[in-house]
Scaffold this active site. Structure first.
Site, PDB file in Angstrom:
ATOM      1  N   GLY A  30       0.892  -1.193   0.013  1.00 59.13           N
ATOM      2  CA  GLY A  30       0.091  -0.141  -0.062  1.00 59.13           C
ATOM      3  C   GLY A  30       0.851   1.310  -0.065  1.00 59.13           C
ATOM      4  O   GLY A  30       0.579   2.311  -0.599  1.00 59.13           O
ATOM      5  N   THR A  31       1.934   1.257   0.770  1.00 60.53           N
ATOM      6  CA  THR A  31       2.883   2.259   0.782  1.00 60.53           C
ATOM      7  C   THR A  31       3.179   2.802  -0.385  1.00 60.53           C
ATOM      8  O   THR A  31       3.356   4.077  -0.876  1.00 60.53           O
ATOM      9  CB  THR A  31       4.126   2.429   1.963  1.00 60.53           C
ATOM     10  OG1 THR A  31       3.124   1.756   3.345  1.00 60.53           O
ATOM     11  CG2 THR A  31       4.848   3.539   2.018  1.00 60.53           C
TER      12      THR A  31
ATOM     13  N   ASN B 299      -8.461   3.694   8.230  1.00 61.98           N
ATOM     14  CA  ASN B 299      -7.843   2.639   9.155  1.00 61.98           C
ATOM     15  C   ASN B 299      -7.726   2.935  10.591  1.00 61.98           C
ATOM     16  O   ASN B 299      -7.539   1.877  11.305  1.00 61.98           O
ATOM     17  CB  ASN B 299      -6.031   2.488   8.649  1.00 61.98           C
ATOM     18  CG  ASN B 299      -5.508   3.648   8.665  1.00 61.98           C
ATOM     19  OD1 ASN B 299      -5.850   4.856   8.230  1.00 61.98           O
ATOM     20  ND2 ASN B 299      -4.369   3.907   9.513  1.00 61.98           N
TER      21      ASN B 299
ATOM     22  N   GLN C  98      -7.746  -0.610   3.310  1.00 56.91           N
ATOM     23  CA  GLN C  98      -8.343  -1.277   4.273  1.00 56.91           C
ATOM     24  C   GLN C  98      -9.854  -1.599   3.606  1.00 56.91           C
ATOM     25  O   GLN C  98     -10.476  -2.381   4.580  1.00 56.91           O
ATOM     26  CB  GLN C  98      -8.831  -0.089   5.445  1.00 56.91           C
ATOM     27  CG  GLN C  98      -7.396   0.252   6.363  1.00 56.91           C
ATOM     28  CD  GLN C  98      -7.044  -0.912   7.244  1.00 56.91           C
ATOM     29  OE1 GLN C  98      -7.811  -1.879   7.402  1.00 56.91           O
ATOM     30  NE2 GLN C  98      -5.868  -0.865   7.588  1.00 56.91           N
TER      31      GLN C  98
ATOM     32  N   SER D  71      -3.219  -3.545  -0.845  1.00 57.90           N
ATOM     33  CA  SER D  71      -2.200  -4.256   0.015  1.00 57.90           C
ATOM     34  C   SER D  71      -2.582  -5.702   0.320  1.00 57.90           C
ATOM     35  O   SER D  71      -3.560  -5.810   1.098  1.00 57.90           O
ATOM     36  CB  SER D  71      -1.856  -3.518   1.061  1.00 57.90           C
ATOM     37  OG  SER D  71      -0.759  -4.133   1.688  1.00 57.90           O
TER      38      SER D  71
ATOM     39  N   HIS E 119      -1.675  -8.256   2.399  1.00 60.07           N
ATOM     40  CA  HIS E 119      -1.652  -8.603   3.874  1.00 60.07           C
ATOM     41  C   HIS E 119      -2.897  -7.998   4.753  1.00 60.07           C
ATOM     42  O   HIS E 119      -3.093  -8.559   5.935  1.00 60.07           O
ATOM     43  CB  HIS E 119      -0.407  -8.267   4.603  1.00 60.07           C
ATOM     44  CG  HIS E 119      -0.176  -6.806   4.975  1.00 60.07           C
ATOM     45  ND1 HIS E 119      -0.181  -6.378   6.320  1.00 60.07           N
ATOM     46  CD2 HIS E 119      -0.086  -5.615   4.450  1.00 60.07           C
ATOM     47  CE1 HIS E 119      -0.154  -5.016   6.323  1.00 60.07           C
ATOM     48  NE2 HIS E 119       0.036  -4.635   5.253  1.00 60.07           N
TER      49      HIS E 119
ATOM     50  N   THR F 246      12.379  -7.664 -10.225  1.00 60.92           N
ATOM     51  CA  THR F 246      11.868  -8.932 -10.613  1.00 60.92           C
ATOM     52  C   THR F 246      10.742  -9.263  -9.827  1.00 60.92           C
ATOM     53  O   THR F 246      10.535  -8.606  -8.533  1.00 60.92           O
ATOM     54  CB  THR F 246      12.749 -10.001 -10.162  1.00 60.92           C
ATOM     55  OG1 THR F 246      14.001  -9.823 -11.022  1.00 60.92           O
ATOM     56  CG2 THR F 246      12.542 -11.472 -10.370  1.00 60.92           C
TER      57      THR F 246
ATOM     58  N   CYS G  76       0.905   1.368  12.608  1.00 60.07           N
ATOM     59  CA  CYS G  76       2.333   1.951  12.393  1.00 60.07           C
ATOM     60  C   CYS G  76       2.470   3.152  13.375  1.00 60.07           C
ATOM     61  O   CYS G  76       3.586   3.469  13.667  1.00 60.07           O
ATOM     62  CB  CYS G  76       2.452   2.396  10.897  1.00 60.07           C
ATOM     63  SG  CYS G  76       1.094   2.644  10.250  1.00 60.07           S
TER      64      CYS G  76
HETATM   65  N1  PLP Z   1      -3.097   2.914   3.641  1.00 61.37           N
HETATM   66  C1  PLP Z   1      -3.883   2.433   4.719  1.00 61.37           C
HETATM   67  C2  PLP Z   1      -5.075   2.851   4.760  1.00 61.37           C
HETATM   68  C3  PLP Z   1      -3.361   1.444   5.550  1.00 61.37           C
HETATM   69  O1  PLP Z   1      -4.004   1.075   6.562  1.00 61.37           O
HETATM   70  C4  PLP Z   1      -1.968   1.063   5.623  1.00 61.37           C
HETATM   71  C5  PLP Z   1      -1.317  -0.105   6.190  1.00 61.37           C
HETATM   72  O2  PLP Z   1      -1.581  -0.087   7.443  1.00 61.37           O
HETATM   73  C6  PLP Z   1      -1.303   1.430   4.067  1.00 61.37           C
HETATM   74  C7  PLP Z   1      -1.801   2.361   3.507  1.00 61.37           C
HETATM   75  C8  PLP Z   1       0.174   0.952   4.061  1.00 61.37           C
HETATM   76  O3  PLP Z   1       0.131  -0.388   3.494  1.00 61.37           O
HETATM   77  P1  PLP Z   1       1.431  -1.467   3.575  1.00 61.37           P
HETATM   78  O4  PLP Z   1       1.194  -1.710   4.801  1.00 61.37           O
HETATM   79  O5  PLP Z   1       1.017  -2.349   2.410  1.00 61.37           O
HETATM   80  O6  PLP Z   1       2.487  -0.426   3.133  1.00 61.37           O
END
Ligand code: PLP
Length: 378
Positions: free
Chosen positions: A66-67, A144, A172, A192, A194, A230, A319
């Site tokens: 996601g990031t 989130n 989310q 994302s 996970h 890759t 985080c």
């Molecule tokens: N965006 C939101 C709303 C999230 O909740 C998160 C992770 O908690 C992210 C982005 C970041 O995703 P990733 O952990 O895959 O980098």
């Protein structure tokens, strides 16, 4: 009860990943048969993910999560346009907010829409914020920290009417609520793996018009030159399997089940004096219940006490769990800083049971009371 931080991997995804590590371990860029087997796996996974989102395969680009997907959209548009104005919200994940702040330092102007008390931003607010030089609008689908679900189709329609690209961070939301990129009307969507029982370190960006977004990661030209490196083929295959599992019938059963558990938790906990629901009462993620608890000093006390009792929850976003700062989300929603430091987030999965919820409900009054007594002793 902290599945919004990350979820356990689905057995189906894990099974497909193990198979792929054995049979599809090749480098998909190699032209020999081992490479082409991996390439086949990769393209099949792209098709499965596209189908689950209502997109075309050509609109899906794999990333590390996601990031990266969020960073890519903001930085990519900024590089393409060189200057201009970006509209986002004050409750975005830091993957969007920090990028927006950095762009501001580099001379772009940024408007962060302030949500109302429940966490909503309105189409009227967006309309008023847009300027002739607006180059991007980015509004998350589901928050989130509090789980509030925005009206993305209405917000995206406003941007589209003015030919401004619209991005949504749906990290989310994907796998938790029914989503279709065409119905949402978005140009870019981040996801994302996970967060929906896929593996960590894998994600994707839906990109309606790939030519509008320059690559940030340069190298061997993978992902049709848009994202070099890759490809993590087994991870991507695991992501496809996990998403398919959620979307292909899984959601239909999960949404009512989780909504019922969530509302039971909300009813029970808001019955305790000084426990307030944060976020919207019903337009929220099915499994996410978030609260602010008066008189406890800091949520880490409650998180630790619950942990000792065998219950894993979070104070807000994973985080920032270790941070002593109040959640920027809750502050932006108008909670005073003292209360915003006392937030608790329960995020449920179908593996959670009614008995577990009832255990939490039985535990919480004592845990809160003990903490309040300790606090008043200081
Ligand atoms: N965006 C939101 C709303 C999230 O909740 C998160 C992770 O908690 C992210 C982005 C970041 O995703 P990733 O952990 O895959 O980098």
């Amino acid at each position: 009860m902290d599945h919004a931080a990350t979820a356990p991997i689905s057995e189906k995804a894990l099974g497909e990943m193990v198979r792929c590590y054995r049979e599809g371990f090749g480098n998909p860029s190699a032209i020999h048969s081992v490479g082409q087997t991996a390439k086949n796996e990769l393209e099949k996974a792209r098709g499965r993910i596209a189908k689950a989102l209502g997109a075309h395969s050509s609109e899906i680009f794999f990333t590390s999560g996601g990031t990266e997907s969020d960073n890519w959209v903001l930085e990519g548009i900024a590089r393409k346009k060189q200057r201009g104005h970006i509209v986002t919200t004050a409750i975005e994940h830091n993957a969007v907010l920090r990028m927006a702040q950095q762009l501001e330092e580099r001379g772009f102007s940024v408007t962060c829409l302030r949500p109302d008390r429940l966490g909503f931003v309105t189409p009227e607010q967006l309309e008023a914020a847009i300027r002739p030089d607006t180059i991007l609008v980015s509004v998350m689908t589901a928050n989130n920290v509090v789980g509030t679900l925005q009206d993305i189709p209405a917000l995206a329609a406003i941007a589209r009417a003015r030919r401004i690209p619209f991005h949504t961070d749906a990290v989310q939301a994907v796998g938790h609520v029914a989503l279709n990129v065409r119905r949402l009307g978005v140009d870019y969507l981040s996801l994302s793996a996970h967060k929906f029982r896929g593996p960590k370190g894998v994600g994707a960006l839906f990109c309606r018009m790939p030519n509008t977004l320059p690559p940030l990661i340069l190298g061997g030209g993978q992902e049709r030159t848009k994202r070099s490196g890759t490809e993590n083929v087994p991870g991507i295959v695991g992501m496809a399997a996990a998403l398919e599992e959620c979307v292909g019938g899984g959601l239909e059963a999960a949404v009512p089940y989780l909504t019922d558990l969530r509302d039971r938790l909300i009813r029970g906990l808001t019955g305790i004096p000084g426990v307030l629901l944060t976020g919207a009462p019903s337009e929220r993620l099915p499994g996410l219940a978030s609260f602010a608890v008066e008189g406890i000093g800091h949520s880490s006390f409650l998180v630790n006490a619950l942990n000792e009792a065998g219950v894993c929850v979070s104070s807000g976003s994973a985080c920032s769990a270790a941070s002593k700062e109040a959640s920027h989300v809750l502050e932006a929603m108008g909670l005073d800083a003292r209360l915003a430091r006392c937030a608790l987030r329960f995020s449920l999965d179908t593996e959670n049971t009614r008995e577990e919820v009832d255990r939490v409900l039985a535990l919480m009054p004592g845990v809160i009371e003990a903490q309040r007594r300790k606090g008043s002793a200081f």
